[in-house]
Design an enzyme around this catalytic site. Structure first.
Site, short mmCIF file in Angstrom:
data_model
loop_
_atom_site.label_atom_id
_atom_site.label_comp_id
_atom_site.label_asym_id
_atom_site.label_seq_id
_atom_site.Cartn_x
_atom_site.Cartn_y
_atom_site.Cartn_z
N GLU A 45 0.83 -1.20 0.00
CA GLU A 45 0.00 0.00 0.00
C GLU A 45 0.87 1.26 0.00
OE1 GLU A 45 -3.83 -1.92 2.31
OE2 GLU A 45 -2.61 -0.45 3.38
N ASN A 46 0.23 2.38 -0.28
CA ASN A 46 0.91 3.66 -0.34
C ASN A 46 -0.04 4.72 0.21
OD1 ASN A 46 1.77 6.27 -1.68
ND2 ASN A 46 3.41 4.92 -2.33
N ALA A 47 0.50 5.69 0.94
CA ALA A 47 -0.33 6.75 1.50
C ALA A 47 -1.04 7.53 0.40
CB ALA A 47 0.51 7.70 2.35
N GLU A 56 -0.98 -9.88 -6.82
CA GLU A 56 -0.87 -10.50 -8.14
C GLU A 56 0.08 -9.72 -9.04
OE1 GLU A 56 -5.12 -11.16 -6.62
OE2 GLU A 56 -3.60 -9.60 -6.54
N CYS A 87 -8.92 -8.63 -7.81
CA CYS A 87 -9.68 -7.46 -8.23
C CYS A 87 -9.78 -7.44 -9.76
CB CYS A 87 -9.01 -6.18 -7.71
SG CYS A 87 -7.47 -5.74 -8.55
#
Length: 140
Positions: A45-47, A56, A87
């Protein structure tokens, strides 16, 4: 689930623990078998959402970096007892290197609660590389 995929289940479950998910707290691991071996990836994740990467996508990048170009089998380990499906974006990423017949196994956090689908079932009537095959009669 066949024994053939047990090494993929173990790889996906193990790499899930390496995920970087400080915002959602949802850890995902993916393992791919290609013509050159097994490749694993986890979500990052990233802010600056949505700049993160899915598990994947990480596994596909590792495969390509190793020289692989054909996905033969996939296992995705989610962060819970219930399996999670890829997703929409990852379904299309998998389609780039896998045929509609590609088997995708989704497992719970401990490798249990298994769900099996083909890529064609998850992404029916997909658009893939075969639609862009060079054909001078079409492109003029």
């Amino acid at each position: 689930m066949t024994e053939y995929a047990d090494d993929l289940v173990a790889a996906a479950v193990a790499v899930r623990l390496c995920a970087y998910a400080p915002y959602s707290g949802f850890f995902v691991g993916a393992a791919i078998r290609s013509e050159v071996g097994i490749h694993a990836g986890c979500n990052v994740e990233n802010a600056a959402y949505p700049q993160g990467n899915c598990a994947e996508a990480g596994a596909i990048s590792a495969m390509v970096a190793a020289g692989g170009r054909q996905i033969r089998e996939v296992v995705i380990a989610g962060d819970g007892a219930t399996p999670v499906t890829p997703c929409g974006g990852c379904r299309q990423r998998l389609r780039e290197f896998g045929a509609p017949e590609l088997v995708i196994r989704m497992v719970g956090v401990d490798g249990g609660a298994r769900l099996v689908r083909t890529l064609g079932e998850l992404l029916p009537d997909s658009f893939g590389p075969d639609h862009l095959a060079p054909d001078s009669s079409v492109r003029g």
